[in-house]
Every structure is written in structure tokens, then in C-alpha cells.
Design a protein around this motif. Structure first.
Motif, short mmCIF file in Angstrom:
data_model
loop_
_atom_site.label_atom_id
_atom_site.label_comp_id
_atom_site.label_asym_id
_atom_site.label_seq_id
_atom_site.Cartn_x
_atom_site.Cartn_y
_atom_site.Cartn_z
N ALA A 219 0.83 -1.21 0.00
CA ALA A 219 0.00 0.00 0.00
C ALA A 219 0.86 1.26 0.00
N LYS A 220 1.99 1.21 0.70
CA LYS A 220 2.90 2.36 0.70
C LYS A 220 3.41 2.64 -0.71
N LEU A 221 3.76 1.59 -1.43
CA LEU A 221 4.26 1.77 -2.79
C LEU A 221 3.17 2.35 -3.70
N VAL A 222 1.98 1.80 -3.60
CA VAL A 222 0.88 2.24 -4.47
C VAL A 222 0.51 3.69 -4.18
N THR A 223 0.32 4.02 -2.91
CA THR A 223 -0.06 5.39 -2.56
C THR A 223 1.09 6.37 -2.83
N GLY A 224 2.33 5.88 -2.71
CA GLY A 224 3.47 6.74 -3.02
C GLY A 224 3.53 7.09 -4.50
N VAL A 225 3.33 6.09 -5.36
CA VAL A 225 3.31 6.34 -6.80
C VAL A 225 2.14 7.24 -7.17
N PHE A 226 1.00 6.99 -6.55
CA PHE A 226 -0.17 7.84 -6.78
C PHE A 226 0.14 9.29 -6.41
N GLY A 227 0.79 9.49 -5.27
CA GLY A 227 1.13 10.84 -4.83
C GLY A 227 2.10 11.53 -5.78
N LEU A 228 3.10 10.80 -6.26
CA LEU A 228 4.05 11.40 -7.20
C LEU A 228 3.35 11.79 -8.50
N GLY A 229 2.46 10.93 -8.98
CA GLY A 229 1.74 11.25 -10.21
C GLY A 229 0.84 12.46 -10.05
N LEU A 230 0.13 12.53 -8.93
CA LEU A 230 -0.76 13.67 -8.71
C LEU A 230 0.04 14.95 -8.49
N ALA A 231 1.20 14.85 -7.86
CA ALA A 231 2.06 16.02 -7.68
C ALA A 231 2.51 16.55 -9.04
N LEU A 232 2.83 15.64 -9.95
CA LEU A 232 3.24 16.05 -11.30
C LEU A 232 2.10 16.77 -12.01
N VAL A 233 0.88 16.27 -11.84
CA VAL A 233 -0.29 16.92 -12.44
C VAL A 233 -0.45 18.33 -11.88
N GLY A 234 -0.31 18.47 -10.56
CA GLY A 234 -0.45 19.78 -9.94
C GLY A 234 0.61 20.76 -10.39
N ILE A 235 1.85 20.31 -10.47
CA ILE A 235 2.94 21.19 -10.92
C ILE A 235 2.73 21.58 -12.38
N THR A 236 2.20 20.66 -13.18
CA THR A 236 1.93 20.97 -14.58
C THR A 236 0.94 22.12 -14.71
N SER A 237 -0.08 22.13 -13.87
CA SER A 237 -1.07 23.21 -13.94
C SER A 237 -0.44 24.55 -13.56
N ILE A 238 0.43 24.55 -12.56
CA ILE A 238 1.08 25.79 -12.12
C ILE A 238 2.00 26.32 -13.22
N VAL A 239 2.81 25.44 -13.78
CA VAL A 239 3.73 25.86 -14.84
C VAL A 239 2.95 26.32 -16.06
N GLY A 240 1.88 25.61 -16.39
CA GLY A 240 1.08 25.98 -17.55
C GLY A 240 0.49 27.38 -17.43
N LEU A 241 0.01 27.72 -16.26
CA LEU A 241 -0.57 29.06 -16.05
C LEU A 241 0.52 30.13 -15.99
N TYR A 242 1.64 29.80 -15.37
CA TYR A 242 2.70 30.80 -15.20
C TYR A 242 3.40 31.12 -16.52
N THR A 243 3.38 30.20 -17.46
CA THR A 243 4.09 30.41 -18.73
C THR A 243 3.14 30.76 -19.88
N LEU A 244 1.87 30.93 -19.59
CA LEU A 244 0.90 31.23 -20.65
C LEU A 244 1.19 32.60 -21.26
N LYS A 245 1.15 32.66 -22.58
CA LYS A 245 1.39 33.91 -23.31
C LYS A 245 0.24 34.16 -24.29
N ASN A 246 0.40 35.19 -25.11
CA ASN A 246 -0.59 35.53 -26.15
C ASN A 246 -1.99 35.74 -25.54
N PHE A 247 -2.04 36.58 -24.53
CA PHE A 247 -3.29 36.78 -23.81
C PHE A 247 -4.41 37.34 -24.69
#
Length: 306
Positions: A219-247
Motif C-alpha cells: 500500500a505504501k508503494l501504491v499510494t506513493g506512486v499515486f502521490g508522485l503522479g498527482l504532484a506532477l499533475v499539480g505542478i503541470t497546472s502551475i507551470v502551464g498558467l505561469y508560462t501562458l502567453k498571447n493573452f
């Protein structure tokens, strides 16, 4: 202290006063309360966070994809506040306030016993506090807490910066307003992700899903992988908004889509959900008022009429 309490009880009995041995509400219902707290952390709070991060990360695919997702949510119209309060706000407050009660009533022993489970327990409480502060600030930053014209005017530039019908440009404007905002969001999102993934692991123990050491290791391995994947999704949203151009270009597409969907009846018209500020790119500073017009190039030849 115990002797004093016993003396107090004996004194009351000698005077013929009734002494109640009935446990309080919390003691009588602690088993149920803790399981409700655990359950709401997964459904609906955890599920909502997953969907929220996935929707926000779609801005990295394209602003149009993100806007379509937001339009589909707000197509609920008048039902949306009911859905939000029933399945998002009230469960989050229930889970958060119970979590605060558990945190300040707990006695972690991480400093005395440096076992992994004690560390995870301490981090669960610490990230819970951090997530509580972050979510409160995030709701203020993007939604302003309350919908009131005077309040919106007061917090302009600091809160209530997200406009659903101009989702990508308004969210990016809010994220790019300060170089500190991506840092705050990164710390807050990572705290929320750890709290959820680690909470899934402890929830499995609480509910008796994984009890044996082997099951808990898996369970530690599964929830750990899940957490890493969700963290990547969250960081992607932050980077996507911070680097958005052509408003300006994106804003034009948002407005066109809004007008079309209102005309077809897919979403209700609502000017308050639109960003009616000037459609200018954040890449370029607006010209100063009263600035002199640019002078013509001295080397440019005057036009000759024929």
C-alpha cells in the motif's frame, strides 16, 4: 491531580449531589466521527482535488481545452452553488475542522521514537495545517471568498482574480501577478497531495483494508506512486498558467466561445463570470497615459503625391 479529582467526586457524593459518569458526545461517538473524517478525506474531498488538478493541468494542453472544461462545469447554472456547497465546501470544512481538533488534541512522539509511522503521522498533521491555510488563501486569491461588489473593489488585484468564462487568461493573470505566487501554489499543492496520498494509506489501516506488514508495504508503494503522479499533475497546472502567453489572442477565443455557447443555451449568460478588464498581454506593459506619440523616422522620405 487524580487524587484531587477523586476528592472532588467524594465531596459531591457526601453532599448528596449527583455525579455523572456518562461519557460526553465526543467519547460516545469517537469511532464514528473518526471514520467519517477518514471517509470524507477520500470522498468527496480527495476525489474533488484530483478532478480539480486534472482540469487545471489541461491548460498545459491548450487554453481552449481548459476553457471547455470550465464551461462544462458552469453549464450547471443555478445548480452549481448547491453542488459546490453539498459536495465541496461543506465536506472540506467538516474534514478540516475535525482535522484541526485531532491535530491540537494529539500527542505525536516523533521526537522520542523516530519510526517511519511516527514521521508519517507528524507529516500528516503538518501538511493538514498547511493545506488548511493554503486552501483558504487559494479561495481568496482566485474567488475572493464572498461575492459582493464593495468587497471585490476592496480586494481588486489581490483576490477574486479568477473569472470562469475567461478561465485561462484570468487564472494565468492571477498566477503571473507575482513571482511568489507559483512558489506558494507549489508548496500548497504538494502539501495537499501528500496529505491525500498518505491519508489513503492510513485510511486503509483504519478501515482494515491492509493490516499485515506485507499488505501495508504494498500500500505504501501504491499510494506513493499515486502521490508522485498527482504532484506532477499539480505542478503541470502551475507551470502551464505561469508560462501562458498571447493573452489577447486567447481572450478573443474565450469571448467568442462564450457568445456562441450563450446563444445556443449551453451556458447561462453571466457578466460577473467574465473578465471585462482590458484585453492586453501581460508580456507587454501598457503605455503610460499622456506619453508622447512616437516621432517619425527622420530618414523616412515624405510621401510624394502624384
Amino acid at each position: 491531580m487524580l487524587l484531587g479529582q477523586l476528592g472532588f467526586v467524594a465531596d459531591r457524593r457526601q453532599r448528596g449531589l449527583q455525579v455523572s459518569n456518562k461519557p460526553g458526545f465526543w467519547a460516545r461517538n469517537e469511532f464514528l466521527i473518526r471514520r467519517l473524517h477518514s471517509l470524507t478525506g477520500l470522498l468527496p474531498v480527495g476525489a474533488y482535488m484530483i478532478v480539480h488538478l486534472l482540469v487545471n493541468s489541461s491548460v498545459a494542453v491548450s487554453p481552449e481545452t481548459f476553457q471547455r472544461s470550465v464551461f462544462s462545469i458552469h453549464a450547471l447554472g443555478a445548480l452549481l452553488p448547491l453542488v459546490e456547497w453539498t459536495f465541496i465546501f461543506l465536506p472540506i470544512m467538516f474534514h478540516a475542522f475535525l482535522g484541526l481538533a485531532f491535530t491540537f488534541g494529539a500527542s505525536p512522539n516523533y521526537t522520542e521514537y523516530r519510526y517511519n509511522s511516527n514521521f508519517r503521522y507528524t507529516m500528516q498533521r503538518a501538511t493538514g495545517l498547511l493545506a488548511f491555510v493554503f486552501i483558504a488563501w487559494h479561495v481568496f486569491h482566485m474567488h475572493g471568498w464572498i461575492h459582493n461588489d464593495a468587497w471585490r473593489h476592496l480586494i481588486a488585484g489581490y483576490g477574486g482574480m479568477f473569472h470562469p468564462y475567461n478561465a485561462a487568461t484570468s487564472a494565468a493573470h492571477a498566477m503571473q501577478a507575482s513571482v511568489l505566487y507559483p512558489v506558494f501554489y507549489t508548496v500548497g499543492v504538494l502539501a495537499c497531495v501528500f496529505h491525500l496520498s498518505n491519508g489513503l494509506f492510513t485510511m486503509g489501516i483504519t478501515w482494515g483494508i491492509w493490516i499485515s506488514p506485507k499488505a501495508q508495504h504494498g500500500a505504501k508503494l501504491v499510494t506513493g506512486v499515486f502521490g508522485l503522479g498527482l504532484a506532477l499533475v499539480g505542478i503541470t497546472s502551475i507551470v502551464g498558467l505561469y508560462t501562458l502567453k498571447n493573452f489577447a489572442e486567447i481572450r478573443e477565443k474565450e469571448n467568442t466561445a462564450y457568445e456562441l455557447l450563450v446563444e445556443t443555451g449551453d451556458i447561462p449568460a453571466d457578466p460577473e463570470k467574465r473578465d471585462l478588464s482590458a484585453d492586453e498581454s501581460l508580456d507587454e506593459a501598457p503605455p503610460f497615459e499622456g506619453a508622447a506619440a512616437p516621432k517619425a523616422d527622420a530618414t523616412e522620405k515624405p510621401a510624394v503625391s502624384e
